[in-house]
Design an enzyme around this catalytic site. Structure first.
Site, PDB file in Angstrom:
ATOM      1  CE  LYS A  57      -4.067  -2.128   0.495  1.00 42.06           C
ATOM      2  NZ  LYS A  57      -5.191  -1.974  -0.432  1.00 42.06           N
ATOM      3  CE  LYS A 103     -10.591  -5.749  -3.893  1.00 46.45           C
ATOM      4  NZ  LYS A 103     -10.320  -4.534  -3.117  1.00 46.45           N
TER       5      LYS A 103
HETATM    6 MG    MG Z   1      -7.274  -2.138  -4.116  1.00 46.90          MG
END
Ligand code: MG
Length: 368
Positions: free
Chosen positions: A163, A262
């Site tokens: 991240k 997703k």
């Molecule tokens: Mg992501």
């Protein structure tokens, strides 16, 4: 589909390690487990993957519960369902709330596959038996992140995602790249930048990232197209792709070169497959994104990632990445960088009812 009952269980479990993005830190996870029981005694399972608060999407555990209980389940009760393929169309009178919809839809696919005696992977058109595993490191502390990456590589993980944010990007990536020159490395920004950061993002080009995920706004596709024309690192869209049409428009505009699919974000396996098929046709590689999920959602993800367009290792890690003890058995294991798909019908894993009970906060069963 001859449904006898639908049971919703709200579960909660602490994470083994805190998980940080620039949007916040997750230390424990709630989820809604859906069990659709057929009149033949066969059960299909799904998992609602909304978070407890609306930091990632507008849906939360509470809103998912409300929409499932008060709208989606009554709709199924009233209309019946012939096949999971018709589910998303049936739900069209309810706007969005994709994670709530997917929680039921995926359970129906599991039930359908079990009744046909097929693995969910085969039913969805999957073509492989093993899936390369990927892991996400949400740790802004560089030495700690490097130690974490080393331990995952020892376990055989194949691809690592970190991240990033403007406070923690160029030096962070440079040091990780220096330490792991050949690693399949990618960065997820979760919308931490604006178009004004284009030069800064361009300077990441030299580190050979597989892609940069969702650098700009969570609902943007226009600025991403402008950014993609300025940087050579492929942009992958995650949050911006909520519907099939979002995917179509993003590809048409040139907003990304890769899409993260997703199941929860797009409203179920049927929509996920539709986006996959479209991307395969357009030559856009896709991969399966993770939601810090439990074993049921992970099992659905494995089936999804077995489709032929999933050419990039996704966020599919073993059960022990986040949990001391998962709610399925056997637990999902990474061996030599790969996860072997189960060969039993449906999702191919048993729900560990004892473990499920241990982590359930409350439940509700709707009899049909
Ligand atoms: Mg992501």
């Amino acid at each position: 589909m001859n449904i006898k009952s639908i049971k919703l269980s709200l579960i909660k479990m602490p994470l083994k390690q805190a998980f940080t993005t620039h949007l916040g830190t997750v230390t424990e996870r709630e989820a809604i487990i859906v069990e659709v029981e057929g009149k033949d005694g066969v059960s299909g399972f799904g998992e609602g993957v909304a978070f407890s608060s609306p930091w990632y999407t507008e849906e939360t555990i509470q809103t998912s519960w409300h929409v499932l209980k008060d709208f989606i389940i009554p709709l199924i009760k009233e209309n019946g369902i012939a096949h999971p393929e018709g589910t998303f169309a049936l739900f069209s009178s309810i706007r969005r709330n994709h994670m709530a919809k997917a929680a039921i839809e995926t359970a129906l696919w599991d039930l359908q596959a079990k009744r046909e005696g097929k693995t969910l992977s085969k039913l969805m058109g999957g073509t492989v038996d093993t899936i390369p595993s990927g892991v996400v490191v949400g740790n802004p502390n560089l030495p700690a992140a490097i130690t974490q990456i080393e331990s995952y590589l020892e376990k055989g993980y194949y691809r690592v995602k970190v991240k990033i944010s403007p406070e923690n990007d160029i030096q962070y990536i440079a040091e990780i790249r220096k330490k792991f020159p050949d690693l399949l490395l990618m960065a997820d920004a979760n919308s931490a930048y604006t178009l004004e950061d284009a030069e800064r993002l361009k300077s990441l080009d030299e580190y050979g990232l597989l892609m940069i995920e969702q650098p700009l706004d969570y609902d943007d596709i226009v600025d991403h197209a402008k950014l993609q024309s300025k940087i050579s690192t492929p942009i992958c869209l995650d949050e911006s792709i909520v519907t099939f049409n979002d995917a179509r428009k993003a590809v048409e505009l040139g907003s990304c070169k890769v899409i993260n699919i997703k199941i929860g974000r797009v409203g179920g396996l049927g929509e996920a497959k539709r986006i996959h098929d479209f991307c395969a046709d357009k030559g856009i590689p896709v991969w399966a994104g993770g939601m810090i999920e439990f074993g049921i959602s992970r099992a659905h993800n494995l089936a999804l990632a077995s489709m032929p367009g999933f050419t990039i290792p996704g966020d599919i890690s073993g059960s022990d990445r986040y949990w001391e003890k998962d709610i399925i058995e056997p637990e999902i294991k990474v061996q030599g960088g790969f996860i072997t798909l189960p060969n039993r019908p449906g999702i191919g894993f048993e729900v560990n009812r004892k473990r499920l009970e241990e982590v359930t906060i409350f439940e509700d069963k709707i009899i049909f």
